[in-house]
Design a protein around this motif. Structure first.
Motif, short mmCIF file in Angstrom:
data_model
loop_
_atom_site.label_atom_id
_atom_site.label_comp_id
_atom_site.label_asym_id
_atom_site.label_seq_id
_atom_site.Cartn_x
_atom_site.Cartn_y
_atom_site.Cartn_z
N ARG A 1 2.28 8.41 12.02
CA ARG A 1 1.65 7.81 10.90
C ARG A 1 0.98 6.26 11.29
O ARG A 1 -0.09 6.06 11.15
N SER B 1 0.79 -1.19 0.04
CA SER B 1 0.18 0.07 -0.09
C SER B 1 0.82 1.16 0.11
O SER B 1 2.02 1.11 0.31
N ARG B 2 0.20 2.15 -0.40
CA ARG B 2 0.77 3.57 -0.64
C ARG B 2 1.46 4.06 0.92
O ARG B 2 2.63 4.46 1.28
N PHE B 3 0.43 3.59 1.81
CA PHE B 3 0.87 3.83 3.42
C PHE B 3 2.44 2.99 3.91
O PHE B 3 3.13 3.82 4.26
N THR C 1 5.39 4.72 1.95
CA THR C 1 5.87 5.92 2.58
C THR C 1 6.65 5.59 3.79
O THR C 1 7.64 6.30 3.91
N ASN C 2 6.26 4.82 4.47
CA ASN C 2 6.89 4.41 5.78
C ASN C 2 8.25 3.86 5.55
O ASN C 2 9.20 4.44 6.12
N SER D 1 -5.36 2.46 -0.58
CA SER D 1 -4.86 2.54 -2.23
C SER D 1 -3.50 1.79 -2.62
O SER D 1 -2.80 1.41 -1.74
N PRO E 1 -13.64 -3.14 4.32
CA PRO E 1 -12.89 -4.27 3.71
C PRO E 1 -11.77 -4.79 4.28
O PRO E 1 -11.13 -3.78 5.18
N THR F 1 -5.27 -4.35 3.08
CA THR F 1 -4.53 -4.78 1.94
C THR F 1 -2.96 -4.65 2.20
O THR F 1 -2.40 -4.49 1.32
N THR F 2 -2.59 -4.40 3.47
CA THR F 2 -1.14 -4.26 3.59
C THR F 2 0.01 -5.41 3.49
O THR F 2 -0.49 -6.63 3.61
#
Lengths: 109, 230
Positions: B200, A2-4, A7-8, B230, A105, A108-109
């Motif tokens: 975060r 994921s974008r999350f 970024t981390n 996403s 849902p 999705t990580t």
């Protein structure tokens, strides 16, 4: 991924780079490269004010550099351990919440 | 930024102790109130203390060829406001003074004033002023400025106690500043980035708590959830 998460990971990489670049470029100078800024301030004082006598000494002084770095490692380990525990708890809590409500849902990580 | 044991003249040491003490006492009451009114926040309180513990143990090499360490007080400042950090920061300093001969008991007041009082309050000001531009940027500034402000205050404390023989206090500010300032810039960036990382992770996993602490706004909780998907 994921974008999350991406970024981390980028944040962590930036931190590692910032610490590694001075070492890789060999920016250390003087007799002891990369000595502590605190001790440099200390020697600046003793140079300019040779008459100043520290009027109190540490109650406990680690007997060797090894013991000292060991104690620093203990401090870091305690901090990292507790921080990791806290992050683990909030993550597990979120997963459990999600399972019981089951309205969102899946992750999705 | 740890001024070594005995390295402040007694009058200065006493004055900084007197200056820092009310903040720490007020902080203890803030911690007690926080725990009593919101027992669930104990976990994050622990995380904030642990973050300071680990970061202030890490000596990181910098571009000037010397090493220094972050302070880690920005996280707790953002989560719980500065008074709480006055306590957590002082505990860390006490640990290092007693066990590591890093800092000292006579300089505890001065070190607590810079790392546990001035750093968090300046960080909090920056955080509040920039919060409307987004969580990441304001948390980054809080982390970075907690660090820079701490070393800025240390520079002043040393300059007041040890004026330069020729340049006076201003000369001493320049001299101690040259030891700390540039060294500290990359470390402030490191501290800012790590603080953003932990916030975060907390915002992602524990949005309800951050909402309750007033760190997150309701509109932002959905945004972080979407980013995760996403």
């Amino acid at each position: 991924m994921s974008r999350f998460t991406r970024t981390n990971i980028l944040l962590l990489l930036a931190v590692v780079l910032l610490a590694a670049v001075p070492l890789l470029l060999g920016l250390g100078q003087g007799e002891e490269p990369f000595s502590g800024a605190d001790s440099r301030a200390e020697s600046a004082i003793t140079e300019d004010h040779p008459t100043y006598e520290p009027w109190f000494s540490s109650v406990f002084e680690p007997p060797s550099g090894e013991v000292e770095s060991g104690l620093f490692a203990v401090q870091a380990a305690l901090g990292a351990g507790v921080l990791g525990y806290c992050l683990g708890v909030v993550r597990t809590r979120r997963r459990n919440d999600r399972r019981t409500t089951a309205t969102e849902p899946g992750p999705t990580t | 930024m740890h001024i070594a044991e005995g390295f402040l003249p007694p009058v200065h040491a006493a004055a900084w102790t007197v200056a820092a003490a009310p903040f720490v006492v007020h902080g203890v009451r803030a911690v007690v109130r926080q725990v009593r009114e919101d027992p669930d926040s104990k976990l994050l309180l622990g995380a904030a203390g642990a973050f300071t513990f680990v970061l202030s143990a890490l000596k990181i090499p910098s571009v000037t060829g010397s090493s220094s360490h972050p302070t880690g007080t920005g996280l707790g400042t953002v989560l719980f406001r500065p008074p709480v950090m006055a306590v957590l920061g002082t505990i860390v300093l006490l640990f290092q003074a007693l066990l590591l001969a890093h800092g000292g008991l006579t300089t505890l007041g001065a070190n607590a004033f810079s790392m546990a009082v001035a750093g968090p309050w300046i960080a909090y000001g920056a955080y509040r002023a920039t919060r409307r531009f987004g969580l990441a940027i304001s948390v980054f500034l809080a982390g970075a400025l907690a660090n820079l402000a701490t070393y800025g205050v240390t520079t002043l404390q040393l300059a007041l106690a040890f004026p330069d023989p020729t340049g006076g206090i201003a000369g001493a500010v320049a001299k101690f500043g040259s030891i700390f300032a540039i060294t500290q810039i990359p470390l402030a960036v490191v501290e800012g980035l790590l603080t953003v990382l932990v916030v975060r992770l907390l915002a992602h996993n524990s949005p309800k708590e951050l909402l309750r602490l007033g760190v997150l706004r309701r509109s932002e909780t959905t945004a972080t959830a979407e980013e995760a998907r996403s």
